[in-house]
Design a protein around this motif. Structure first.
Motif, mmCIF file in Angstrom:
data_model
loop_
_atom_site.group_PDB
_atom_site.id
_atom_site.type_symbol
_atom_site.label_atom_id
_atom_site.label_comp_id
_atom_site.label_asym_id
_atom_site.label_seq_id
_atom_site.Cartn_x
_atom_site.Cartn_y
_atom_site.Cartn_z
ATOM 1 N N HIS A 99 0.834 -1.211 0.000
ATOM 2 C CA HIS A 99 0.000 0.000 0.000
ATOM 3 C C HIS A 99 0.865 1.257 0.000
ATOM 4 C CE1 HIS A 99 -3.808 -1.930 0.161
ATOM 5 N NE2 HIS A 99 -3.652 -2.469 1.349
ATOM 6 N N ASN A 100 1.944 1.243 0.774
ATOM 7 C CA ASN A 100 2.839 2.410 0.798
ATOM 8 C C ASN A 100 3.450 2.640 -0.581
ATOM 9 O OD1 ASN A 100 2.495 3.157 3.497
ATOM 10 N ND2 ASN A 100 4.005 1.666 4.201
ATOM 11 N N LYS A 101 3.831 1.539 -1.256
ATOM 12 C CA LYS A 101 4.374 1.672 -2.608
ATOM 13 C C LYS A 101 3.311 2.232 -3.564
ATOM 14 C CE LYS A 101 7.719 -2.114 -2.104
ATOM 15 N NZ LYS A 101 8.083 -3.487 -2.551
ATOM 16 N N ASP A 102 2.092 1.725 -3.443
ATOM 17 C CA ASP A 102 1.002 2.232 -4.296
ATOM 18 C C ASP A 102 0.744 3.709 -4.024
ATOM 19 O OD1 ASP A 102 0.749 -0.289 -5.336
ATOM 20 O OD2 ASP A 102 -0.937 -0.864 -4.048
ATOM 21 N N ILE A 103 0.769 4.088 -2.738
ATOM 22 C CA ILE A 103 0.540 5.497 -2.377
ATOM 23 C C ILE A 103 1.651 6.368 -2.948
ATOM 24 C CG2 ILE A 103 0.473 7.109 -0.437
ATOM 25 C CD1 ILE A 103 -0.871 4.847 1.187
ATOM 26 N N ASP A 104 2.902 5.907 -2.807
ATOM 27 C CA ASP A 104 4.031 6.681 -3.340
ATOM 28 C C ASP A 104 3.939 6.806 -4.855
ATOM 29 O OD1 ASP A 104 4.978 6.931 -0.782
ATOM 30 O OD2 ASP A 104 6.403 5.262 -0.938
ATOM 31 N N ALA A 105 3.606 5.691 -5.528
ATOM 32 C CA ALA A 105 3.515 5.719 -6.988
ATOM 33 C C ALA A 105 2.386 6.636 -7.451
ATOM 34 C CB ALA A 105 3.300 4.307 -7.523
ATOM 35 N N ALA A 106 1.218 6.524 -6.805
ATOM 36 C CA ALA A 106 0.083 7.376 -7.184
ATOM 37 C C ALA A 106 0.373 8.838 -6.876
ATOM 38 C CB ALA A 106 -1.174 6.913 -6.457
ATOM 39 N N THR A 107 1.041 9.091 -5.750
ATOM 40 C CA THR A 107 1.386 10.476 -5.390
ATOM 41 C C THR A 107 2.345 11.064 -6.417
ATOM 42 O OG1 THR A 107 1.095 9.972 -3.046
ATOM 43 C CG2 THR A 107 2.362 11.926 -3.586
ATOM 44 N N LYS A 108 3.355 10.258 -6.821
ATOM 45 C CA LYS A 108 4.304 10.740 -7.838
ATOM 46 C C LYS A 108 3.587 10.981 -9.162
ATOM 47 C CE LYS A 108 8.709 9.624 -10.064
ATOM 48 N NZ LYS A 108 8.223 9.994 -11.391
ATOM 49 N N GLU A 109 2.721 10.063 -9.538
ATOM 50 C CA GLU A 109 1.975 10.241 -10.789
ATOM 51 C C GLU A 109 1.094 11.485 -10.731
ATOM 52 O OE1 GLU A 109 -1.086 7.707 -13.693
ATOM 53 O OE2 GLU A 109 -0.241 6.808 -11.871
ATOM 54 N N LYS A 110 0.497 11.713 -9.554
ATOM 55 C CA LYS A 110 -0.333 12.914 -9.383
ATOM 56 C C LYS A 110 0.519 14.176 -9.481
ATOM 57 C CE LYS A 110 -2.978 15.346 -5.843
ATOM 58 N NZ LYS A 110 -3.415 15.323 -4.428
ATOM 59 N N ASP A 111 1.670 14.172 -8.804
ATOM 60 C CA ASP A 111 2.559 15.347 -8.861
ATOM 61 C C ASP A 111 3.048 15.590 -10.283
ATOM 62 O OD1 ASP A 111 2.239 15.623 -6.148
ATOM 63 O OD2 ASP A 111 4.099 14.580 -5.630
ATOM 64 N N ASP A 112 3.406 14.504 -11.006
ATOM 65 C CA ASP A 112 3.838 14.659 -12.401
ATOM 66 C C ASP A 112 2.712 15.217 -13.263
ATOM 67 O OD1 ASP A 112 6.258 13.637 -11.640
ATOM 68 O OD2 ASP A 112 5.866 11.599 -12.370
ATOM 69 N N ALA A 115 2.343 18.891 -12.526
ATOM 70 C CA ALA A 115 3.420 19.660 -13.162
ATOM 71 C C ALA A 115 3.179 19.783 -14.665
ATOM 72 C CB ALA A 115 4.761 18.990 -12.888
ATOM 73 N N LEU A 116 2.775 18.660 -15.311
ATOM 74 C CA LEU A 116 2.497 18.691 -16.743
ATOM 75 C C LEU A 116 1.329 19.617 -17.051
ATOM 76 C CD1 LEU A 116 2.976 17.614 -19.595
ATOM 77 C CD2 LEU A 116 1.469 15.686 -19.035
ATOM 78 N N ARG A 117 0.282 19.558 -16.199
ATOM 79 C CA ARG A 117 -0.879 20.422 -16.413
ATOM 80 C C ARG A 117 -0.514 21.894 -16.277
ATOM 81 N NH1 ARG A 117 -4.648 22.921 -17.944
ATOM 82 N NH2 ARG A 117 -3.642 22.087 -19.765
ATOM 83 N N LYS A 118 0.364 22.179 -15.336
ATOM 84 C CA LYS A 118 0.807 23.561 -15.145
ATOM 85 C C LYS A 118 1.566 24.038 -16.374
ATOM 86 C CE LYS A 118 3.305 26.489 -11.881
ATOM 87 N NZ LYS A 118 4.097 26.519 -10.620
ATOM 88 N N GLU A 119 2.418 23.165 -16.911
ATOM 89 C CA GLU A 119 3.181 23.525 -18.114
ATOM 90 C C GLU A 119 2.242 23.719 -19.300
ATOM 91 O OE1 GLU A 119 6.735 21.575 -20.903
ATOM 92 O OE2 GLU A 119 6.195 20.694 -18.963
ATOM 93 N N GLU A 120 1.258 22.793 -19.447
ATOM 94 C CA GLU A 120 0.295 22.928 -20.547
ATOM 95 C C GLU A 120 -0.555 24.179 -20.390
ATOM 96 O OE1 GLU A 120 -0.385 18.162 -21.546
ATOM 97 O OE2 GLU A 120 -1.830 19.278 -20.326
ATOM 98 N N ALA A 121 -0.914 24.497 -19.144
ATOM 99 C CA ALA A 121 -1.722 25.698 -18.908
ATOM 100 C C ALA A 121 -0.946 26.957 -19.283
ATOM 101 C CB ALA A 121 -2.155 25.751 -17.444
#
Length: 687
Positions: A99-112, A115-121
């Motif tokens: 679960h911790n790995k899933d949380i870390d992976a999802a958190t990183k994907e969310k942060d990425d 960041a991508l949305r901010k760049e696109e905006a």
């Protein structure tokens, strides 16, 4: 079996000392009968004591076997629980790590994604600004060119200059193409607007083609900007959906992880309890096993000793019976009866020869003083009675047969021995009673403690379960109310969302319809003025040879007013386009917020429903356990009442008499000691 000659002689001597009424042989037979009866009585007493001890061994060993079995059951259960909890903790640890790995992976994907949305905006903002500025510059350039869309009369030199200036302007604008980017168009148009425009001295307008090109370019930019905004809205919606999904995954994984952390903590606590129970049960089993082994050996030893004593006693009884049969036969008793006179004379003579002192000898007197002192000190009526009987014997005048010191001492010793035997029997009876009382009171005490502890423990468990059930009932009611509120809120939100969606859909449809109509109107006007401009150009070319002053001003239509209408229509078209884009963006934002709300509500509702189901299951289980505990409590209370009643009976039988019995036993022991001391003194008189 041959009876020893020495024993026969001793018995005969004792018979002689007993007096003249009974012959020595008869006295020996009486003594043998007494020994036989006493041996049987002691044998029976020892059998009773052994039976009681055997019962104690059997009861105690049975209890120990039960305790050992119960301890082994606890050991087996605790061992199984330890294995189960170890496995659960290992499994939960692995799942928590996942679960911790899933949380870390999802958190990183969310942060990425953020960041991508901010760049696109930022890219969209720059592109949208370029489009706005390009459309604005195109509109200004069109206004400038349309303001010059008419023919003028002027001098030849001015005409040439006007044509030259217009040609330069056209050349700068001709750099624009339909593939020009908004930024390129903005730069070219800015340069065009900064150039000096031709004077209104008169010349023929030659830039209608540029105007058409600019209008097409502006329409293209508007279309591309609308597509850009629609694409941006889609990206915003997709990003919001992705964010909602990822946040839902993070929330679900976090909730599962936290639940499993709680389960792991509970399993660790239960593991510690199981280990404690295992250690306690192992210690208890080891102690009970050792005690049981030692007691088994002791009981077996005493049983062997008992059998050996019983065998010896039985052989003794057989020997006494054989001796009695021999003495009662013709060889002894018959001969005694036949020669009784001679034996009596001989025994009397022997008694007279053995009498070496008066009856009241000092050592006999000493024995009586010991008895008298003990009787006085202990206030013992029994010892006083022995003293009186001894005094009576010593003062009694002989009648008939010769009375010697030995016969008197023997009678006194017999009296004292009979009393001593009786007191020993009483003491033995008291020992049996004390053993019985100690055993039963001890067993009853253990039972009372066990049942009291069981009742107290059940009371505590019932109180705890009752409180837990009450709390669970309140919590389930609150959860049910919360679930109802969430469902109502979701239903209301869905209703409002459908209404808002329908309204936005109608607004977008109206805006699109209006754009089509305005675009159609613009097309009509632009086509007309384009045709009108071409017609006036041809007319001007055909009349160049005629006198300019003689020709009337060519009619080009109401282009001045038309230019204002076209600009207004373009502004209206832009407003409707913006209305459509804003409505679409608003709809997407509202849909995103609705989806976020529904996702959060579904997660919250699912969590509460799971919690409600778990609490209801727990409450149902605890209600069942509570009913069982109450039934156990009723049974334990009944058992405790029975044990308490048994204690009252035992207390009346044992405890109430213990003080007086102890005093009586102590007095009896002192009396026995006095008797034995007096007997020891008398034993010295037997020569």
């Amino acid at each position: 079996m041959q009876f020893p000659a020495s024993l026969t002689c001793l018995l005969l001597a004792a018979a002689v000392a007993s007096g003249a009424q009974v012959s020595p042989v008869q006295k020996v037979i009486q003594l043998l009968d007494g020994m036989r009866d006493k041996g049987k009585e002691e044998m029976a007493t020892e059998q009773t004591q052994h039976d009681e001890f055997t019962a104690f061994c059997e009861d105690t060993l049975r209890d120990k076997r039960r305790l050992i079995t119960e301890a082994q059951e606890v050991i087996d259960k605790s061992t199984a629980d330890i294995e189960k909890y170890d496995a659960s903790i290992l499994r939960l640890t692995t799942e928590i790590d996942n679960h911790n790995k899933d949380i870390d992976a999802a958190t990183k994907e969310k942060d990425d994604a953020i960041a991508l949305r901010k760049e696109e905006a930022n890219d969209f903002k720059d592109m949208d600004t370029d489009y706005d500025e390009s459309i604005e510059a195109t509109g200004k350039a069109l206004s400038v060119l349309k303001a010059q869309a008419y023919n003028r009369k002027q001098a030849a030199t001015s005409k040439a200059q006007g044509l030259l200036q217009e040609s330069k302007n056209d050349l700068s604008l001709l750099q624009l193409t339909e593939n020009s980017s908004p930024r390129e168009a903005k730069q070219i148009l800015a340069s065009f607007l900064q150039q000096k425009q031709p004077e209104a001295d008169g010349y023929t307008f030659q830039s209608s083609g540029v105007v058409n090109m600019l209008e097409e370019l502006k329409a293209k930019f508007l279309q591309e900007q609308q597509e850009l905004r629609l694409e941006e809205a889609k990206k915003v919606n997709a990003h919001a959906t992705t964010k909602i999904v990822l946040e839902g995954q993070i929330k679900a994984a976090t909730s599962s992880r936290d639940d499993k952390l709680g389960f792991k903590k509970t399993a660790a606590q239960k593991l510690a309890t199981a280990k404690g129970d295992l250690s306690e049960a192992q210690t208890s089993k080891a102690a009970d096993s050792k005690y049981s082994k030692d007691l088994t050996m002791e009981c077996a030893k005493k049983a062997r000793d008992f059998r050996a004593r019983q065998k010896l006693r039985a052989e003794e009884l057989v020997a006494i019976q054989q001796a009695s049969d021999i003495i009662a036969g013709k060889s002894v008793l018959g001969a005694s009866d036949k020669h009784s006179r001679h034996l009596q004379l001989q025994s009397s003579a022997t008694a007279l020869l053995s009498l070496s002192s008066p009856l009241r000898r000092p050592d006999l007197k000493k024995a009586m003083e010991i008895l008298q002192e003990a009787a006085t000190e202990l206030q013992s009526s029994k010892l006083n009675m022995v003293v009186e009987q001894a005094s009576s014997l010593m003062q009694q005048e002989p009648s008939g047969a010769v009375r010697t010191d030995r016969s008197v001492i023997t009678q006194i010793k017999n009296t004292m021995q009979q009393l001593l035997d009786k007191m020993a029997e009483q003491q033995q009876a008291e020992i049996k009673q004390k053993y019985y009382c100690d055993k039963e009171m001890g067993t009853n005490k253990l039972k009372r403690a066990e049942k009291t502890e069981a009742v107290d423990s059940l009371d505590a468990e019932i109180d705890g379960l009752s409180s837990s059930v009450t709390k669970l009932s309140e919590e389930t009611a609150e959860l049910a109310a919360d679930i109802t509120k969430i469902a109502a809120a979701m239903q209301n939100a869905t209703k409002l969302r459908l209404e808002e969606k329908a309204e936005n859909k109608a607004t977008v449809a109206d805006a699109q319809e209006a754009q089509k109509a305005v675009t159609q109107a613009l097309g009509v006007l632009q086509e007309f003025y384009e045709q009108a401009g071409k017609a006036t150009v041809l007319t001007q070319i055909e009349s160049e040879d005629a006198s300019a002053e003689a020709q009337p001003q060519p009619y080009k239509g109401m282009q001045a007013a038309g230019g204002g209408v076209i600009g207004l229509l373009e502004a209206i078209l832009e407003d409707f386009s913006r209305l459509e884009a804003d409505t679409v963006a608003s709809e997407e934002s509202a849909q995103r917020e609705y989806q976020e709300f529904m996702t959060d509500s579904k997660v919250d509702k699912a969590d509460k429903e799971t919690s409600l189901s778990n609490k209801q299951s727990t409450m149902e289980s605890q209600n069942g356990t509570l009913a069982e505990k109450r039934a156990d409590l009723k049974l334990s209370e009944e058992q405790l009442d029975a044990v308490n009643k048994e204690y009252v009976t035992l207390k009346d039988e044992c405890v109430g008499k213990s003080g007086a019995a102890a005093e009586e036993s102590a007095k009896r022991l002192a009396e026995i000691a006095g008797l034995k001391k007096a007997l020891a003194a008398l034993s010295g008189n037997l020569r």
